[in-house]
Design a protein around this motif. Sequence first.
Motif, short mmCIF file in Angstrom:
data_model
loop_
_atom_site.label_atom_id
_atom_site.label_comp_id
_atom_site.label_asym_id
_atom_site.label_seq_id
_atom_site.Cartn_x
_atom_site.Cartn_y
_atom_site.Cartn_z
N ARG A 33 1.09 9.22 -6.00
CA ARG A 33 1.24 10.65 -5.68
C ARG A 33 2.36 11.27 -6.49
NH1 ARG A 33 -0.39 12.84 -0.76
NH2 ARG A 33 0.02 14.79 -1.80
N PHE A 63 0.79 3.95 -2.98
CA PHE A 63 0.31 5.30 -2.71
C PHE A 63 1.38 6.33 -3.06
CE2 PHE A 63 -2.64 3.73 0.95
CZ PHE A 63 -3.42 3.06 0.03
N LEU A 86 -3.30 14.38 -6.49
CA LEU A 86 -4.10 13.39 -5.76
C LEU A 86 -4.10 13.73 -4.27
CD1 LEU A 86 -3.16 9.87 -7.19
CD2 LEU A 86 -5.36 11.02 -7.33
N GLN A 87 -5.26 13.58 -3.67
CA GLN A 87 -5.37 13.78 -2.23
C GLN A 87 -4.80 12.55 -1.51
OE1 GLN A 87 -6.51 16.57 -0.54
NE2 GLN A 87 -6.32 17.40 -2.62
N PRO A 88 -4.14 12.76 -0.37
CA PRO A 88 -3.68 11.61 0.41
C PRO A 88 -4.87 10.76 0.84
CG PRO A 88 -2.80 13.65 1.30
CD PRO A 88 -3.81 14.02 0.26
N TRP A 89 -4.68 9.47 0.93
CA TRP A 89 -5.72 8.60 1.43
C TRP A 89 -5.08 7.47 2.20
CZ3 TRP A 89 -7.02 3.76 -1.11
CH2 TRP A 89 -6.28 3.49 -2.25
N GLU A 90 -5.88 6.71 2.86
CA GLU A 90 -5.35 5.65 3.71
C GLU A 90 -6.02 4.32 3.41
OE1 GLU A 90 -8.00 5.98 7.71
OE2 GLU A 90 -6.42 7.47 7.47
N ALA A 91 -5.33 3.28 3.79
CA ALA A 91 -5.88 1.93 3.70
C ALA A 91 -5.82 1.34 5.11
CB ALA A 91 -5.06 1.08 2.74
N HIS A 127 0.83 -1.20 0.00
CA HIS A 127 0.00 0.00 0.00
C HIS A 127 0.87 1.25 0.00
CE1 HIS A 127 -3.90 -1.84 0.29
NE2 HIS A 127 -3.72 -2.33 1.50
#
Length: 84
Positions: free
Chosen positions: A53, A49, A59-64, A45
Motif C-alpha cells: 500500500r 500488505f 491499491l484497495q485494502p484486502w485481507e488474508a 501478511h
Amino acid sequence: MSLARAGVEVPRDLSVVGCDDSRLSHLMPIGLTTVRQDAVLMAEHAVRFAVERLENPELQPWEAVVEPKLVVRGTSGPPPGSGA
C-alpha cells in the motif's frame, strides 16, 4: 485458579477456552484449551500488505485469512448433563 477458589470445577462445571495459545496456557495446573493462530504468518501478511500500500496507495485494502487451530487441553469438556 479463580474459578477453583470459587468452587467451580473446570471442565466439569464450566469449559474455559483462551485465544492465542500463549506460553501461559501451558503453565496452568491443567492446560488451557485455546485457539492457536500463526502469529508469524499474520505478521508477514501485515507487513507485506502495508509495504504494498505504501508503494502503491491506489491499491484497495484486502485481507488474508489465516486458518486457526483448536488446541484441546484440560479446560474444556462436554456440557454438564450431556452424559458424554
